[in-house]
Design a protein around this motif. Structure first.
Motif, PDB file in Angstrom:
ATOM      1  N   LEU A 225      48.120  18.253  18.641  1.00  0.00           N
ATOM      2  CA  LEU A 225      47.987  17.469  17.407  1.00  0.00           C
ATOM      3  C   LEU A 225      47.826  18.419  16.214  1.00  0.00           C
ATOM      4  O   LEU A 225      48.285  18.124  15.107  1.00  0.00           O
ATOM      5  N   GLY A 226      47.214  19.571  16.471  1.00  0.00           N
ATOM      6  CA  GLY A 226      47.111  20.601  15.433  1.00  0.00           C
ATOM      7  C   GLY A 226      48.477  21.045  14.924  1.00  0.00           C
ATOM      8  O   GLY A 226      48.652  21.333  13.735  1.00  0.00           O
ATOM      9  N   HIS A 227      49.464  21.103  15.819  1.00  0.00           N
ATOM     10  CA  HIS A 227      50.823  21.469  15.394  1.00  0.00           C
ATOM     11  C   HIS A 227      51.407  20.419  14.445  1.00  0.00           C
ATOM     12  O   HIS A 227      51.996  20.743  13.418  1.00  0.00           O
ATOM     13  N   ILE A 228      51.263  19.161  14.826  1.00  0.00           N
ATOM     14  CA  ILE A 228      51.772  18.092  13.951  1.00  0.00           C
ATOM     15  C   ILE A 228      51.064  18.155  12.598  1.00  0.00           C
ATOM     16  O   ILE A 228      51.702  18.061  11.541  1.00  0.00           O
ATOM     17  N   ALA A 229      49.743  18.342  12.639  1.00  0.00           N
ATOM     18  CA  ALA A 229      48.978  18.393  11.394  1.00  0.00           C
ATOM     19  C   ALA A 229      49.461  19.549  10.511  1.00  0.00           C
ATOM     20  O   ALA A 229      49.756  19.371   9.325  1.00  0.00           O
ATOM     21  N   ARG A 230      49.566  20.709  11.118  1.00  0.00           N
ATOM     22  CA  ARG A 230      49.917  21.889  10.329  1.00  0.00           C
ATOM     23  C   ARG A 230      51.336  21.783   9.766  1.00  0.00           C
ATOM     24  O   ARG A 230      51.574  22.057   8.589  1.00  0.00           O
ATOM     25  N   HIS A 231      52.285  21.398  10.627  1.00  0.00           N
ATOM     26  CA  HIS A 231      53.667  21.322  10.154  1.00  0.00           C
ATOM     27  C   HIS A 231      53.873  20.173   9.169  1.00  0.00           C
ATOM     28  O   HIS A 231      54.844  20.165   8.420  1.00  0.00           O
ATOM     29  N   SER A 232      52.959  19.207   9.167  1.00  0.00           N
ATOM     30  CA  SER A 232      53.048  18.110   8.202  1.00  0.00           C
ATOM     31  C   SER A 232      52.165  18.361   6.987  1.00  0.00           C
ATOM     32  O   SER A 232      52.116  17.528   6.075  1.00  0.00           O
ATOM     33  N   GLY A 233      51.434  19.469   6.983  1.00  0.00           N
ATOM     34  CA  GLY A 233      50.576  19.800   5.847  1.00  0.00           C
ATOM     35  C   GLY A 233      49.370  18.881   5.717  1.00  0.00           C
ATOM     36  O   GLY A 233      48.942  18.555   4.615  1.00  0.00           O
ATOM     37  N   LEU A 234      48.816  18.487   6.858  1.00  0.00           N
ATOM     38  CA  LEU A 234      47.716  17.527   6.864  1.00  0.00           C
ATOM     39  C   LEU A 234      46.630  17.943   7.845  1.00  0.00           C
ATOM     40  O   LEU A 234      46.770  18.928   8.566  1.00  0.00           O
ATOM     41  N   GLY A 235      45.569  17.147   7.863  1.00  0.00           N
ATOM     42  CA  GLY A 235      44.594  17.222   8.926  1.00  0.00           C
ATOM     43  C   GLY A 235      44.725  15.994   9.820  1.00  0.00           C
ATOM     44  O   GLY A 235      45.513  15.087   9.534  1.00  0.00           O
ATOM     45  N   ALA A 236      43.943  15.982  10.906  1.00  0.00           N
ATOM     46  CA  ALA A 236      43.977  14.828  11.805  1.00  0.00           C
ATOM     47  C   ALA A 236      42.586  14.589  12.342  1.00  0.00           C
ATOM     48  O   ALA A 236      41.815  15.529  12.541  1.00  0.00           O
ATOM     49  N   ARG A 237      42.253  13.328  12.557  1.00  0.00           N
ATOM     50  CA  ARG A 237      40.987  13.024  13.219  1.00  0.00           C
ATOM     51  C   ARG A 237      41.246  12.142  14.429  1.00  0.00           C
ATOM     52  O   ARG A 237      42.105  11.244  14.415  1.00  0.00           O
ATOM     53  N   ILE A 238      40.503  12.429  15.474  1.00  0.00           N
ATOM     54  CA  ILE A 238      40.611  11.674  16.718  1.00  0.00           C
ATOM     55  C   ILE A 238      39.275  10.994  16.958  1.00  0.00           C
ATOM     56  O   ILE A 238      38.216  11.608  16.773  1.00  0.00           O
ATOM     57  N   GLU A 239      39.326   9.719  17.358  1.00  0.00           N
ATOM     58  CA  GLU A 239      38.109   9.006  17.768  1.00  0.00           C
ATOM     59  C   GLU A 239      38.010   9.097  19.278  1.00  0.00           C
ATOM     60  O   GLU A 239      38.857   8.552  19.987  1.00  0.00           O
ATOM     61  N   ARG A 240      36.972   9.785  19.755  1.00  0.00           N
ATOM     62  CA  ARG A 240      36.873  10.009  21.196  1.00  0.00           C
ATOM     63  C   ARG A 240      36.844   8.691  21.961  1.00  0.00           C
ATOM     64  O   ARG A 240      37.416   8.573  23.046  1.00  0.00           O
ATOM     65  N   ALA A 241      36.216   7.686  21.394  1.00  0.00           N
ATOM     66  CA  ALA A 241      36.079   6.404  22.092  1.00  0.00           C
ATOM     67  C   ALA A 241      37.433   5.725  22.289  1.00  0.00           C
ATOM     68  O   ALA A 241      37.568   4.827  23.121  1.00  0.00           O
TER      69      ALA A 241
END
Lengths: 327, 327
Positions: A225-241
């Motif tokens: 998901l870090g790859h998608i975030a970086r190549h899209s110029g964004l961050g990402a958050r995941i909800e563990r639940a």
């Protein structure tokens, strides 16, 4: 049995190419790819090494399945339809005819299942471990492509199937998680040994223009998901639940909560990870029903950078290992 | 320096793919092949392993050149025009950034020379020897193909360049043939380390419809001509006195006639071996002049099977080793 390279090719591998234009029955220097009408051709290469990507002593048929499926998963992440493959096989001396015959049997079964054929290849002996590089060809319909760089802020993050089974399956294969039931252990190990490429899902995401970015999870959810975030110029958050867990993974976690980082950073799931604009969420739900495949909303893209995983208490979790790195 | 896989790709390999459609700057799961107008696409894969296909300690730039050229030679044998390649690189742990940077420099120089680019790939660590699999893509013009199976009885057998230099060059690289001059030793070793793919020759043979069969000599003349003979349902005879030898090879032979079998069965020359109907012989002579490349008539195809080499006395020579076999 020590086998001559040409005997191996003619007797064991040529039947996998039989009757297909462009393969020249594996007697030529290069293979001819089929002509396409209005479709585009994509190619993906992946290398599997004994002791690194599969355990030493794995059955040759299972090695064949995994080698193809890892590549098929890359194709799935692009929305492609698999077509044919080239096989570069480096065999340890002594691992000749018998091993190759079983390996070819495994390839043959996968060919039938996925509608592909052997286009050509190279066979050589190695003083090192068994090494398999497969180049898989597939077609793309239309003009669009699924990439890693198209996610937008506010897009929802989805994951197919369930998370972390392969990482736990590797632990099982190494003799761990012995407290689990036999059925759970078997389920997890199968997911490690024989991933299911999500081809129909990838094709539907591409054809429907549903995903803004997509990739397969091969190096761990957090890192990928870090790859998608970086190549899209964004961050990402995941909800563990929100993370989808199989019954076997839940059972494992119930016994040891310290397995969480392994689930988040373990590779080899080969599920599809993709981002979707919120307005398209109902279509994803419908697609999940159509395919009979869970598609779970696990988080969202946001301004910033990096990937954070939030626990049920709303606090970010520390990821002690960002993902599987090959070096 | 231990390097992260993604850093390696982004910093060292991505520049080899920069500015080219379909490579996605190496950030994607699969690469998109260019659309062709009226041409066909061919693909060839070859694996090179340190200690098997090149000597341990070979300069990374030279490894890069050989890995590409071996593949380019397969493309030459089909009459293709090189286009792009996929790189599957398995690096021993510890052989990270510095080695890769030099290797990429070598790839870059070859890309410029042959007009190709890096389309995609896979990089992984191996507990075994350095292993490189390259899949090379090329285009074919027209509808015809050069294959190994089209030779007819009475066809003349031709060989480009000179024979056996690479086999002798390997001996030099291992410290042998020390009685030769420095210049001769260097000439032979260069031919082993850096073969010259005969691309213009292959393209001319295909476009002119000149060759009835063709392949590159990678496993030794005797064995490789055996492939053309067998796939064409014929035998072949070679006149030893007609075999083209470089000045350096002649000097080596003058010192030791027992080198003959090595010349006939040694691999790695990567010259083109092809068959031609006798009526087309004048066109081959003209082509040789146009290309500035010796094209030597070394024998002919005939009814029967197998390959025989006839000495100056008209007697068949015993071949004590049929060619280089990988197993």
């Amino acid at each position: 049995v020590r086998a001559n390279e040409f005997e191996l090719i003619e007797e064991i591998f040529a039947p996998l190419a039989a009757g297909k234009d462009g393969t020249f029955d594996l007697t030529n220097d290069a293979a001819l790819l089929p002509a396409l009408q209005g479709e585009r051709l994509i190619a993906s290469v992946d290398t599997l090494i004994e002791g690194v990507h599969f355990l030493a002593g794995t059955a040759p048929e299972a090695v064949a399945a995994k080698a193809l499926r890892v590549n098929l998963s890359d194709i799935a992440a692009m929305g492609g339809r698999p077509l044919a493959y080239l096989l570069a096989l480096s065999l340890p001396r002594g691992q000749g005819r018998d091993w190759s015959a079983k390996f070819a049997r495994g390839l043959s079964a996968e060919q039938a299942r996925f509608g592909i054929y052997l286009l050509g290849g190279d066979t050589t002996a190695t003083p090192g471990p068994l090494t398999i590089s497969i180049t898989l060809f597939a077609t793309l319909q239309g003009e669009a492509s699924l990439t890693r760089s198209g996610a937008g802020a506010g897009d929802l993050v989805y994951l197919s199937g369930s998370l972390g089974d392969a990482a736990l399956g590797l632990t099982v294969a190494r003799g761990g998680l012995s407290a689990l039931s036999e059925a759970a252990r078997h389920a997890l190990q199968s997911r490690y040994e024989c991933p299911e490429p999500r081809l129909a899902l990838g094709q539907a995401l591409l054809q429907g223009g549903l995903a803004t970015a997509a990739m397969d999870v091969s190096d761990g959810l957090a890192q990928d998901l870090g790859h998608i975030a970086r190549h899209s110029g964004l961050g990402a958050r995941i909800e563990r639940a929100c993370l989808p867990l199989s019954a076997a993974a839940k059972a494992a976690l119930a016994g040891d909560l310290r397995l969480w980082p392994q689930l988040l950073s373990g590779g080899d799931d080969y599920e599809l990870l993709f981002t979707v604009q919120p307005s398209r969420a109902p279509e994803i739900e419908a697609l999940s029903r159509d395919l009979g495949l869970p598609l779970s909303r696990i988080g969202c893209m946001e301004a910033g950078s990096g990937v954070q995983v939030f626990g049920p208490d709303g606090q970010p979790m520390a990821l002690d290992r960002a993902g599987w790195s090959h070096f």
